[in-house]
Structures are given as C-alpha cells and as structure tokens.
Design an enzyme around this catalytic site. Structure first.
Site, PDB file in Angstrom:
ATOM      1  N   GLY A 107       5.213   3.836   6.213  1.00 41.16           N
ATOM      2  CA  GLY A 107       3.718   4.400   5.917  1.00 41.16           C
ATOM      3  C   GLY A 107       2.806   4.098   6.741  1.00 41.16           C
ATOM      4  N   CYS A 136       0.822  -1.332   0.034  1.00 42.54           N
ATOM      5  CA  CYS A 136      -0.085  -0.117   0.003  1.00 42.54           C
ATOM      6  C   CYS A 136       0.814   1.372  -0.132  1.00 42.54           C
ATOM      7  CB  CYS A 136      -0.939  -0.035   1.051  1.00 42.54           C
ATOM      8  SG  CYS A 136      -0.230  -0.301   2.692  1.00 42.54           S
ATOM      9  N   SER A 155       3.043  -2.319   3.964  1.00 49.06           N
ATOM     10  CA  SER A 155       3.039  -0.730   4.074  1.00 49.06           C
ATOM     11  C   SER A 155       4.346  -0.278   3.264  1.00 49.06           C
ATOM     12  CB  SER A 155       2.957  -0.105   5.414  1.00 49.06           C
ATOM     13  OG  SER A 155       4.263  -0.220   5.982  1.00 49.06           O
ATOM     14  N   ASP A 156       4.343   0.671   2.326  1.00 48.64           N
ATOM     15  CA  ASP A 156       5.586   1.252   2.228  1.00 48.64           C
ATOM     16  C   ASP A 156       6.444   1.535   3.383  1.00 48.64           C
ATOM     17  OD1 ASP A 156       7.722   2.319   0.450  1.00 48.64           O
ATOM     18  OD2 ASP A 156       6.295   3.567  -0.707  1.00 48.64           O
ATOM     19  N   CYS A 157       7.534   1.799   3.234  1.00 50.91           N
ATOM     20  CA  CYS A 157       8.386   1.934   4.242  1.00 50.91           C
ATOM     21  C   CYS A 157       8.334   3.298   5.089  1.00 50.91           C
ATOM     22  CB  CYS A 157       9.928   1.614   4.291  1.00 50.91           C
ATOM     23  SG  CYS A 157      10.174   0.026   3.533  1.00 50.91           S
TER      24      CYS A 157
END
Length: 317
Positions: free
Chosen positions: A278, A227, A274-276
């Site tokens: 996020g 995401c 999640s994107d890092c």
C-alpha cells in the site's frame, strides 16, 4: 510498545536474559513506554529503518530476534500449518451470537501463542494478528465478502468488539494477542483496488463505513489498524483537505483519517500498518506523491507506522 508477553522453547538467548546491565529496556521496574523509548534511542538509523517494515530483521548486538508482524487470524491461524480452521466470518456472523464470536477470537489467540512459542520470526507465527476484517460487504461480486461479518454496519460493529476482546484477552497488563482492524476505510472492491478512488459521502462514511472501526477502537481497544489501498474522498493529507477541492487521499497518507479521526477523536493508541504494497501504491498507483522521499513523508506524517512491504526499508540505505 505492545505489551505482548511471550514464552519460548529451548536454550536460545533472549534480549533480556541475565539482566543485561545498561540496557534500560530490560528494566522491569520501568514502564513499557520508557523501555521502548530507551531501545529506540539505542538503535542506529539503519537498524531503525529495518523496523519500519513488517518483516523485522534481527538486531544481533542486542540479541533481538527477527519478527514478522504479518499473521493472519480471520477465522483461526491455519494459514501456516496445523491449527483449527473456524467457519468463515460471514458464517460466524450469521449466528448473531456475540459470545461465540468472542470464544472463537480467544481460541484463535491461544493457537497463535502456540505457534509463536517457536520464536522463529516467520510469517504467521507472530502475536500481531491482522484481523478482524470489518469492511462492509455491499456487493457479493467483491469476492472477499466471506471475510467480513456482512452488509449491516450494526452487526459489523458488534462483531468487531466481540472478536477483538476475544483475541486480546482480559488481562489488565498483557495482551493475549494483538488485534488489527482492517481495512480502514471505505474498502470493498478488488477491481483496481490499489488505485481505487472511493468517492463516499460524509453521511455514508459516518453511517456505514466507520461505525465498526470506531467501536473496535473505543470499546474493544484494538491495538492495530490497517489502512486500506483505497483513496477515500473523506479526509485529507499532505496536500490539504479533500473537502476543499473534491479530491481523494490514499488511506495510508490520509492524516485526517488516521490521526485526526482515529487517534485524536477515538483515542486510538496503537500501530497503523499499510495493507501489503500500500505504501508503494501511494506513489505508483494513486500518483499522490512523487518519489520515495515525499511518499515516506506523506505516510509517516499521516500517522502510519509500519509498511507491509519493502518500500520503506530502502530509506535507511
């Protein structure tokens, strides 16, 4: 459970060496789902919290080694050490050669397995590859357009299917490597990216930003979704539907996007990461939630499984 078969080098103890009586997750006669459920039941809450983030800690009492889910694989696995660095994706896509795309994916998975044989738990030595990036490259000033197949939703769709098939292999039981489609969804801007409101019409979402992800799930059966940092006007979450009041919902807390669309409509049956950073951004940058408890509730109830970062590790402490 992702059925990723793994080889090893050396005489280390592995979780199921010697049969391990009483450990149902070592019983090969059971399904992957049953074995995974048995392992989760056996873990203590503190141990489970450690498994909510990308860099898993070891569980010594079960001989479980550490593992980092974060392995880059957009055009090879040369980010850490020696490996083939294939042309950037924008160049590969320009060939319009779907066979080539699949072969590059297959070679990338082969070299990822070579690195993973060390079983050292280090970043970029895993079998969960966070690729491909199938975002739309609408403006070259983005700065990351070279990671994507380009501006054409149809090309992005075909690239997603071919590359995921190459990475994951054709075995009916085991994955060669696990692909992760990113960044879901409506993400192609770096300026203020962690707090970006992506105001996108429903038609543009359906025609432009979603087709590659849909095909990557429905046709190629990718086992991962990442995401994005953005908060699209599409969907909704803990605080209701965006359509009702014209608001936006961060992708990692967007239940209509992750669960309603990806899982229920498309049949996605993998993990969402999640994107890092996020998850922390849901609270700190989007101001969608207030406090760690509400933030964790928002993302987990939306359908996210794994935090690339440290935010969710704190809930078990």
């Amino acid at each position: 459970m992702l059925p990723l078969s793994a080889a090893t080098i050396g005489a280390e103890t592995r979780p199921c060496d010697g049969g391990q009586p009483g450990r149902q997750w070592c019983d090969a006669s059971r399904s992957f789902e049953e074995r995974a459920a048995a392992l989760v039941r056996a873990l203590e809450p503190e141990e489970k919290a450690e498994l909510l983030v990308n860099d898993w800690a070891a569980v010594p009492r079960f001989d479980m080694p550490p593992y980092d889910w974060w392995t880059e694989g957009l055009h090879g696995v040369a980010r850490d050490g020696v490996a083939t660095s294939f042309p950037q994706v924008i160049g590969l896509a320009s060939s319009l050669n779907k066979t080539l795309w699949g072969l590059v994916g297959d070679a990338t998975a082969t070299e990822a397995r070579g690195k993973h044989n060390r079983r050292d738990g280090r970043r970029n030595h895993g079998l969960t590859l966070w690729a491909p990036n199938i975002n739309i490259n609408r403006d070259p000033r983005w700065g990351r357009g070279q990671e994507t197949p380009g501006e054409d939703p149809a090309v992005n769709r075909e690239f997603a299917v071919a590359y995921v098939n190459g990475l994951q292999g054709g075995d009916s039981t085991y994955l060669k490597a696990g692909a992760c489609l990113k960044h879901f969804a409506a993400y192609s801007q770096e300026t203020e990216r962690m707090g970006l409101r992506a105001e996108v019409t429903a038609q543009d979402m359906e025609d432009t930003f979603l087709p590659a992800f849909e095909a990557g799930v429905e046709s190629a059966h990718a086992v991962g979704l990442m995401c994005s940092y953005s908060a699209p006007s599409f969907g909704g979450g803990l605080k209701g539907s965006n359509a009702a009041d014209g608001s936006t919902t961060p992708s990692c807390a967007n239940r209509e996007l992750l669960t309603g669309l990806a899982r229920r409509k498309w049949g996605f049956d993998g993990y969402v990461v999640s994107d890092c950073g996020g998850v922390a951004a849901v609270e700190a940058r989007h101001h969608y939630t207030s406090g760690r408890r509400e933030t964790v509730m928002a993302v987990l109830s939306a359908g996210m499984d794994l935090d690339c970062g440290r935010y969710m590790r704190q809930i078990g402490r």
